[in-house]
Design a protein around this motif. Structure first.
Motif, PDB file in Angstrom:
ATOM      1  N   ASP A  12      -2.293  -3.999  -8.633  1.00  0.00           N
ATOM      2  CA  ASP A  12      -2.100  -3.340  -7.333  1.00  0.00           C
ATOM      3  C   ASP A  12      -1.466  -4.298  -6.331  1.00  0.00           C
ATOM      4  OD1 ASP A  12      -3.242  -1.022  -8.353  1.00  0.00           O
ATOM      5  OD2 ASP A  12      -5.189  -1.349  -7.394  1.00  0.00           O
ATOM      6  N   ASP A  13      -2.033  -5.498  -6.210  1.00  0.00           N
ATOM      7  CA  ASP A  13      -1.553  -6.462  -5.215  1.00  0.00           C
ATOM      8  C   ASP A  13      -0.160  -6.986  -5.550  1.00  0.00           C
ATOM      9  OD1 ASP A  13      -3.969  -6.211  -3.913  1.00  0.00           O
ATOM     10  OD2 ASP A  13      -4.730  -8.182  -4.508  1.00  0.00           O
ATOM     11  N   ILE A  16       2.571  -3.895  -7.940  1.00  0.00           N
ATOM     12  CA  ILE A  16       2.873  -2.661  -7.212  1.00  0.00           C
ATOM     13  C   ILE A  16       3.226  -2.936  -5.750  1.00  0.00           C
ATOM     14  CG2 ILE A  16       1.918  -0.441  -6.462  1.00  0.00           C
ATOM     15  CD1 ILE A  16       0.391  -0.455  -9.212  1.00  0.00           C
ATOM     16  N   ASN A  17       2.471  -3.811  -5.077  1.00  0.00           N
ATOM     17  CA  ASN A  17       2.711  -4.074  -3.655  1.00  0.00           C
ATOM     18  C   ASN A  17       3.515  -5.344  -3.388  1.00  0.00           C
ATOM     19  OD1 ASN A  17       1.281  -1.754  -2.803  1.00  0.00           O
ATOM     20  ND2 ASN A  17      -0.644  -2.828  -3.131  1.00  0.00           N
ATOM     21  N   ASP A  19       2.609  -8.413  -3.276  1.00  0.00           N
ATOM     22  CA  ASP A  19       1.860  -9.329  -2.417  1.00  0.00           C
ATOM     23  C   ASP A  19       1.273 -10.462  -3.257  1.00  0.00           C
ATOM     24  OD1 ASP A  19       0.236 -10.641  -0.603  1.00  0.00           O
ATOM     25  OD2 ASP A  19      -1.083  -8.914  -0.252  1.00  0.00           O
ATOM     26  N   LYS A  58       8.972  -0.069 -10.918  1.00  0.00           N
ATOM     27  CA  LYS A  58       8.024   0.991 -10.564  1.00  0.00           C
ATOM     28  C   LYS A  58       7.073   1.117 -11.749  1.00  0.00           C
ATOM     29  CE  LYS A  58      11.229   3.559  -7.664  1.00  0.00           C
ATOM     30  NZ  LYS A  58      12.463   2.849  -7.883  1.00  0.00           N
TER      31      LYS A  58
END
Length: 121
Positions: A12-13, A16-17, A19, A58
């Protein structure tokens, strides 16, 4: 946090993001890498991921499973808005951090014809 939750947060971090600010808290400095396109260590991963994120990936995670200190992530990854890769990443967790990585990648499956009706994913 369970090993599965750790890897989910990692995806997620970072993937996907985009970060990387929490990378020091989730990946060991001496991270062992088995993908030949990526250097060992957290610094090697940072170099790799910065280039990879420039491809505007993606992700569609199909499944995350854990067995003891091993976590398996099966996902669909679209890069450059056109090429679809079928990927399974395997992580070894040590001391609540990602310590080692292997992957199995089937590149450019967007035109792959199947001999059954089950689909690739």
């Amino acid at each position: 946090m369970s090993n599965k939750e750790l890897v989910q947060k990692f995806y997620d971090d970072i993937f996907i993001n985009g970060d990387l600010s929490n990378l020091n808290n989730v990946m060991k400095e001496n991270y062992i890498q088995h993908n030949p396109d990526c250097e060992d260590g957290r610094i090697g991963f940072e170099k790799f991921i910065k280039h990879f994120l420039s491809l505007k990936p993606k992700f569609e995670i199909i499944n995350i499973s854990a067995d003891g200190n091993m976590v398996y992530v099966f996902f669909k990854c679209i890069v450059n808005d056109k090429h679809i890769n079928k990927v399974c990443d395997i992580y070894r967790i040590e001391d609540d951090m990602i310590a080692e990585h292997w992957d199995i990648i089937e590149h450019n499956v967007e035109n792959k014809k199947s001999n059954n009706s089950n689909g690739l994913f």
